[in-house]
Structure formats: C-alpha cells, structure tokens
Design an enzyme around this catalytic site. Sequence first.
Site, PDB file in Angstrom:
ATOM      1  N   ARG A 173      46.611 -32.039  13.829  1.00  0.00           N
ATOM      2  CA  ARG A 173      46.061 -31.549  15.092  1.00  0.00           C
ATOM      3  C   ARG A 173      46.773 -32.203  16.278  1.00  0.00           C
ATOM      4  NH1 ARG A 173      39.774 -31.097  17.216  1.00  0.00           N
ATOM      5  NH2 ARG A 173      40.333 -30.499  19.341  1.00  0.00           N
TER       6      ARG A 173
ATOM      7  N   CYS B 290      30.707 -19.797  13.396  1.00  0.00           N
ATOM      8  CA  CYS B 290      31.150 -20.729  14.428  1.00  0.00           C
ATOM      9  C   CYS B 290      29.934 -21.126  15.261  1.00  0.00           C
ATOM     10  CB  CYS B 290      32.204 -20.055  15.315  1.00  0.00           C
ATOM     11  SG  CYS B 290      32.801 -21.083  16.668  1.00  0.00           S
ATOM     12  N   ASP B 291      29.942 -22.354  15.757  1.00  0.00           N
ATOM     13  CA  ASP B 291      28.764 -22.807  16.506  1.00  0.00           C
ATOM     14  C   ASP B 291      28.867 -22.586  18.013  1.00  0.00           C
ATOM     15  OD1 ASP B 291      30.730 -24.720  16.699  1.00  0.00           O
ATOM     16  OD2 ASP B 291      29.480 -26.404  16.103  1.00  0.00           O
TER      17      ASP B 291
ATOM     18  N   HIS C 277      36.178 -17.708  19.083  1.00  0.00           N
ATOM     19  CA  HIS C 277      36.603 -18.469  20.271  1.00  0.00           C
ATOM     20  C   HIS C 277      37.128 -17.565  21.379  1.00  0.00           C
ATOM     21  CE1 HIS C 277      37.019 -22.613  18.065  1.00  0.00           C
ATOM     22  NE2 HIS C 277      35.807 -22.088  18.019  1.00  0.00           N
TER      23      HIS C 277
ATOM     24  N   ASN D  79      38.950 -23.554  10.740  1.00  0.00           N
ATOM     25  CA  ASN D  79      39.595 -22.968  11.914  1.00  0.00           C
ATOM     26  C   ASN D  79      41.077 -22.715  11.660  1.00  0.00           C
ATOM     27  OD1 ASN D  79      37.548 -22.677  13.899  1.00  0.00           O
ATOM     28  ND2 ASN D  79      37.503 -24.885  14.205  1.00  0.00           N
TER      29      ASN D  79
ATOM     30  N   TYR E  77      35.439 -21.113  25.184  1.00  0.00           N
ATOM     31  CA  TYR E  77      36.877 -21.175  24.940  1.00  0.00           C
ATOM     32  C   TYR E  77      37.670 -20.229  25.837  1.00  0.00           C
ATOM     33  CZ  TYR E  77      36.503 -24.339  20.985  1.00  0.00           C
ATOM     34  OH  TYR E  77      36.281 -25.453  20.204  1.00  0.00           O
TER      35      TYR E  77
END
EC number: 3.2.1.86
Length: 450
Positions: free
Chosen positions: A90, A165-166, A195, A144, A244
Amino acid sequence: MKLTIIGGGGFRVPQIFEALAGENEGVHITELCLFDSDPARVMAIKAVLEQMAPALPRPPSVVSAATLDEAVRGAAFIFSAMRIGGTEGRIKDERIALDLGVLGQETTGPGGLAYAMRTLPHARDLAKRVARLAPGAFLINFTNPAGIVTEAMREELGDNVVGICDTPIGLMRRAVHAIGSTPEQVDFDYVGLNHLGWLRSLKVGGVDKLPGLLADDVLLGGIEEARLMGLEWVRALGAIPNEYLYYYYFQREATARLAGSPETRGEFLHRQQSGFYAEACQHPERALESWQRTKHDREASYMAESRPEDQRTNREASDIEGGGYQQVALDLMTALLGGKPATMILNVANRGMVPQLPEDAVIEVPCTVTAAGIVPKEIAPVTGEMLGLLQQVKAVERLVISASKQKSETLAWRALAAHPLVDSIAVARQLFETYREQIPGVAEAFADGS
C-alpha cells in the site's frame, strides 16, 4: 457451521468475531477458521480473540488452517479479506503516484489499480478453489478494490459471491439519524460503484426527506460527507456523495494534502499495526488492550488527509459509532439462512439496473436479501455527470480485469491512462513501469505477458 476468513490475521478480524459471538437468532457459526500468509499475525489475532471470548454470549471456536485448501474445504461462508503485498505494498501504491504528481490513495485512482493488478490473480485462484472444494459456499468479499475483485470472482462463482463495503453503511446511518428516523422506516435510492456512489433519495412514508435535509444547515452539517465536500456542493448535486468522491471532486486539493502530509495513510497504518502485532506477539496477555487502543486511533484518523488540519485527529464520535461491514456481513448471512430479511447496499451484478453499463458489470446498489437470494431494488435512472463518471470508471475497472487475465501490460497502462485521476498518458506509462519495478506482486502478475 464453518466460516473461513482468508486474511485471518487481519486487524479487523476481532470485529467480525465480536459480531459472530452475539445472540444471533438467524446464524450460529460454530467454527471460525483463520487463514493467512503470515502465521505470526494469526497468532496475534487469536490472542485477541481468546481474551474477547469470555465476555461474549456465544463465541465460536477458533482454528487456523495451514493451507488455503484446508481453509476453504467444508466452509459454509468464506470472507475474502486478503491484502496482497501487505501494508508495504500500500505504501508503494500511494507513494509512487504522489511522486509522479497524481493522487496516491489505496483504492481510488492509480494506487487502487496497482492494488487490483497484484490482487486479481489471487482472487481468481481463491474463487476457483471455492468452486471446486466448497461449491455450495457463499463468498463475501471485503478485499479491495471491492468492485473490481468481486467482478473478477463472479466469473467462477456467479451469484455466490457478493462484495460489501462499510462506507455507504456509514453514510446511510448518518443520513437516517439526521432526519430522525430508523433504517426500518426508510426507503432510499443509492447508486454507484464501490467507493463511488450517491444517496439520491430518503423516503419515509412515501415522502422524500432528502430535500429538507439538504436545505437544513444544522442537519446537513452533522453528516461527515457534507462537511467534507461542502454544504454548497452537496446541495448543488442534490444528492449526498460517498466520502471517496472527495478524491474526484477535489482532486487538486486532495493530492496536495496527501503530498504535503508527513506520512501517507499506508505509512501510518504500517507503523501503527506493526507496533500492535509486535506487542501482541511479545506480550500476548495484553493483546486485547493493545488492539482496542490501536483500533481507536485507526478509526479516529480515517480519511484524515481530507479534513481540515485541526480536525485530522479529532473525528466526531457520531462518524465512527455503529456497526460496520462486520454487522452487514452478519445481517447478510442471517437473511440468506432464512432469518430476518435485510435491506443493504451491496456490490452485485448490474443486470440492467443501469442500462448504460454492461449487464455483468458489478455495481453498488440497495438490495433485499432473503433465503431466496439477493435481489437489487429498483433505482431511479442515472443521468448526466453521475452516469458519465460511472461509465468512465467502470471502463477502467474492466480494462484492469482484462489486463490481468491476459497478462497484458498494454491494457494495464491503458487502464491507468483512462482513469479520470490520471492526467497524462506519459504519466500513466511511468506509473505502470514504476509499479512493476518496485512492487513484486505487480511484476509477478504480468510475468511472461505482453
């Protein structure tokens, strides 16, 4: 009943365990199987779970599997929560993009595409193993970028895989609270990709309460997404965007803030979580205490780069309270097993919901879940700039999936170039070359390709 978590050493596993161990009428998981590429992380998480269990009504037994096949075999439900490349990957996703002057974020923009490139081969492999070893199992995907990964897995598993997804969960919770209602009383319209979506109506008794919410400074100001993007812009849209979308609507500001931060989100989580795992392994008797402290810091700093500097470590309590994706997963399993029907926002096949997108494209929409399956709810047509952005980003997602299947470097950098957050073909090519050079998983994904 066996539930397997792929990525069972992940930091959020205790939240899933806590949800499973409650007094759940519709689902009783008797065995929680953890599989992870890092056994030390599994040991740390198991220490947390052991300390949580005595205070919970009905905790499942916890086992770990030595192989992926062992983990999958016999499972009724499988959660995919893998992180290929770990937090080190990441960091590269984010830093490489920022060094080239474009947005560096885990799931949105080029960083998300790099994450997908190294993850998709593993996601397809998992889907094939589930189809072979646990053909009746239902796979719930948290990995993801959730929309891309879920769409790729559908080729093997069809309707037996769904993505959750939260972020839309949190948006809905805040919006329902703002109008003084409850989820059971509200009928709503939400549409998008993972997102990237919008809450477009919020009806109680057939009356849309969203226009009144948008017009009220106090109520609207209590919703994090509106504070994040500005009340004026949210009113101009006539809808509340998923948080997002900040990265799309405020690309210049977001990139500048990220580039100017002392550390990226990936660097923060790597530092923080490495500390937790080290402490939990050295002092397993304090694992739960360490996990709770780390969790609080993690949630309070979520999307800190998008908030004013004086609010970056002081997120409002209302923004982090309530059940997250683990509660949605529990509600989903309960409904599929014949318990209380549920309405939730899920990543499912389009099938004409948005006619301008491919039938098999995965989109994020409200669904009704019962023992008969998952049925998307009817939504209003998508038009204008919302449709345009959906089409462009979905085209990028499908290019990445094709690039991965064909091991095509050309399609990979075409995908990067087509993304609305990459402003130069030359930069797109450089992004791909650098990701391939510096991230082993990306290089492996395109080995012997063209």
